[in-house]
Design an enzyme around this catalytic site. Structure first.
Site, PDB file in Angstrom:
ATOM      1  CG  ASP A 197     -14.470   9.963  21.397  1.00  0.00           C
ATOM      2  OD1 ASP A 197     -13.753  10.726  20.745  1.00  0.00           O
ATOM      3  OD2 ASP A 197     -15.448  10.342  22.078  1.00  0.00           O
ATOM      4  CD  GLU A 260      -9.917  12.089  22.513  1.00  0.00           C
ATOM      5  OE1 GLU A 260      -9.819  13.264  22.135  1.00  0.00           O
ATOM      6  OE2 GLU A 260     -11.000  11.555  22.797  1.00  0.00           O
TER       7      GLU A 260
HETATM    8  C1  GLC Z   1     -13.437  13.214  21.268  1.00  0.00           C
HETATM    9  C2  GLC Z   1     -13.439  13.467  19.783  1.00  0.00           C
HETATM   10  C3  GLC Z   1     -14.025  14.821  19.541  1.00  0.00           C
HETATM   11  C4  GLC Z   1     -15.432  14.848  20.061  1.00  0.00           C
HETATM   12  C5  GLC Z   1     -15.487  14.401  21.518  1.00  0.00           C
HETATM   13  C6  GLC Z   1     -16.884  14.100  21.936  1.00  0.00           C
HETATM   14  O1  GLC Z   1     -12.631  14.105  21.956  1.00  0.00           O
HETATM   15  O2  GLC Z   1     -12.150  13.321  19.267  1.00  0.00           O
HETATM   16  O3  GLC Z   1     -13.989  15.153  18.184  1.00  0.00           O
HETATM   17  O4  GLC Z   1     -15.941  16.142  19.967  1.00  0.00           O
HETATM   18  O5  GLC Z   1     -14.749  13.233  21.744  1.00  0.00           O
HETATM   19  O6  GLC Z   1     -17.294  12.877  21.402  1.00  0.00           O
END
Ligand code: GLC
Length: 523
Positions: A197, A260
């Site tokens: 993440d 991500e």
């Molecule tokens: C990432 C996740 C998202 C979340 C953020 C904070 O972007 O995909 O859903 O709000 O991290 O953890």
């Protein structure tokens, strides 16, 4: 080829998949009962959003204990059962790994905030007030307001997201060792890898320099995006930390790391690594972000393939818990072309549970909003609840998802857009997804072969996939009128988005019907 290269990846937010105890929220027992569906559809890899103990202020991305299962989802024994049931059917499992921050309820933070002298003080990012006694600098939280929160222990702490999501201090080797052990904990439980993440924001500038204003921002830009995140995102140190994560994962055989990476395509190459590897798959949202026309798509596909290092394996993501449902953007007819595109491109396909049903954005009444993004930065269309509405299994009012009150509204189209209904329809989008996945498995060139673009003309996006076992042509008519496919040659029709023809020889040039996409095996 590796499993993560040829496999089809399916993202599940367990809270929205299948409830087993009537509390209106999906759980592991419910998910285990639905593995048969995954197998039927042809899914090879499941990625789960966080299932760890959490106050759940941000869909579980506020984690209070990295090495356990939240009771709302079940127990660690049920988790182990899930792993073995998936593996028994040849399905791999990726977990979400959230390295950037914890919940403020995590034992580490509770200890860290006890005092400036706490042994865990430097596990988080603490700073003295700025000159005026206010926050240390101008950095903004992605969820609105200052990224600094004053604490009774006498300093500010930094949070990229909610104040209840304090950022870990990745410069601290103890933090890195602690998080490496979290990875090992789940790898020993048999998981096949992780989706990392928020991977670009692990480290912030040590000098705490202020971010400049964003020259592209105007009154319609959400306030958190009015600065350019030069000093909080994409820092060189963060890349080093990703390399360390990769080393930990590489201690175990045959595991994979996806990550991500938000933002422009041109950043994505770095996340594969240079001298040392980082991610196997920095996630690529180019198809989601592209305007839906042939010229834009061919350009965005090319820009992405051009942006990744030589030899790097591509991937394509068309949905997710943070992304608006694509069927709402491009419409149901073109969602069919997208399924062909996703499943015949070179690279690992990722989609989000419900995309195969053509699920659209579900309207969320004001008093049922759950997403903190919307609660804190409302009015900019940022709410992520509309794509997080539960999966529909049948046409009953709660879609067979729960016997209780679903945690988010189910949407008004449940009766016509659910698994049971679409499964019976030989020409539904769900049937098309299943057929395209099966075709990709049967004709390995579609998964493993080279990609050769064909110049787009007449609103048709076309390309070839080429390998030792043959050549394939994919041609997608992106408009709602017939269009001539100018390419000449012939082949056996393996699939049309209309799902109405038996295999037969097709000779081109020829007309594609409105919104029609086809896959030919060339002769
Ligand atoms: C990432 C996740 C998202 C979340 C953020 C904070 O972007 O995909 O859903 O709000 O991290 O953890």
């Amino acid at each position: 080829m590796k499993w993560w290269q040829v496999g089809v990846v399916y993202e599940i937010a367990p809270i929205s998949f299948q409830d087993s105890n009537g509390d209106g929220k999906g759980d592991l027992a419910g998910l285990i009962n639905r593995i048969g569906y995954l197998e039927w559809l042809g899914i090879d890899v499941v990625w789960l959003t966080p299932v760890f103990p959490s106050p759940f202020l941000d869909l579980g991305y506020d984690i209070a204990n990295f090495c356990d299962i939240d009771p709302r989802f079940g127990t660690i024994e049920e988790f182990s059962l899930l792993v073995s049931e998936l593996h028994r059917r040849g399905i791999r499992l990726l977990l979400d790994f959230v390295p950037n921050h914890t919940s403020d309820q995590h034992a580490w933070f509770i200890e860290s905030r006890t005092s400036k002298q706490s042994a865990k003080r430097h596990w988080y990012v603490w700073a003295e007030p700025g000159g005026d006694g206010g926050p240390p600098n101008n950095w903004l939280s992605r969820f609105g307001g200052s990224a600094w929160q004053w604490d009774a222990s006498g300093q500010y702490y930094y949070h990229s997201f909610l104040p209840e999501q304090p950022d870990l201090n990745w410069r601290n080797p103890d933090v890195r060792a602690g998080m490496a052990d979290v990875l090992r904990f789940w790898l020993r439980h048999g998981v096949d890898g992780f989706r990392v993440d928020a991977s670009a924001v692990l480290a912030e500038d040590e000098l705490l320099r202020d971010d400049p204003s964003n020259p592209d921002a105007d009154k319609d830009t959400p306030p958190p995006q009015r600065l350019k995140r030069v000093f909080t995102d994409d820092r060189r140190e963060s890349m080093g930390y990703l390399e360390e994560m990769r080393q930990v994962v590489d201690e175990f055989a045959d595991r994979a790391l996806a990550g991500e990476v938000q933002g422009k395509t041109d950043r994505i190459g770095h996340f594969y690594g240079e001298e040392r590897p980082r991610f196997h798959m920095p996630l690529n949202f180019a198809l989601l972000d592209s305007p839906w026309d042939a010229f834009s798509l061919q350009a965005n596909i090319d820009a992405y393939l051009n942006a990744i290092p030589k030899g790097a394996w591509p991937n394509w993501v068309i949905g997710g818990h943070d992304k608006k449902r694509i069927a709402s953007k491009i419409g149901q007819a073109q969602a069919r072309n997208l399924s062909i595109l996703l499943l015949t491109m070179k690279g690992t396909p990722f989609f989000f549970a419900g995309d195969e049903l053509g699920m659209e954005q579900v309207e969320i009444p004001h008093d049922r909003v759950q997403d903190p993004f919307e609660k804190l930065v409302g009015g900019y269309g940022l709410n992520r609840d509309p794509q997080r509405s539960p999966m529909r299994w049948d046409g009953t009012s709660n879609g067979g998802f729960t016997t209780g009150e679903p945690w988010l509204p189910m949407g008004s189209d449940v009766a016509q857009r659910n698994v049971e209904f679409l499964k019976k329809n030989a020409r539904s989008l769900l049937t098309l997804y299943r057929a395209a996945i099966a075709l990709r498995k049967r004709e390995r060139v579609l998964a493993e072969g080279e990609y050769e673009p064909i110049r787009s003309r007449n609103d048709i996006l076309a390309y070839k996939r080429v390998g030792a076992d043959g050549e394939f042509l994919v041609a997608l008519n992106l408009v709602h009128e017939p269009r001539k496919l100018e390419w000449s040659g012939n082949g056996i029709l393996l699939l049309s988005t209309y799902l109405d023809s038996d295999e037969r020889v097709v000779t081109c040039p020829r007309l594609l019907r409105p919104d029609e996409g086809i896959v030919l095996k060339l002769r």
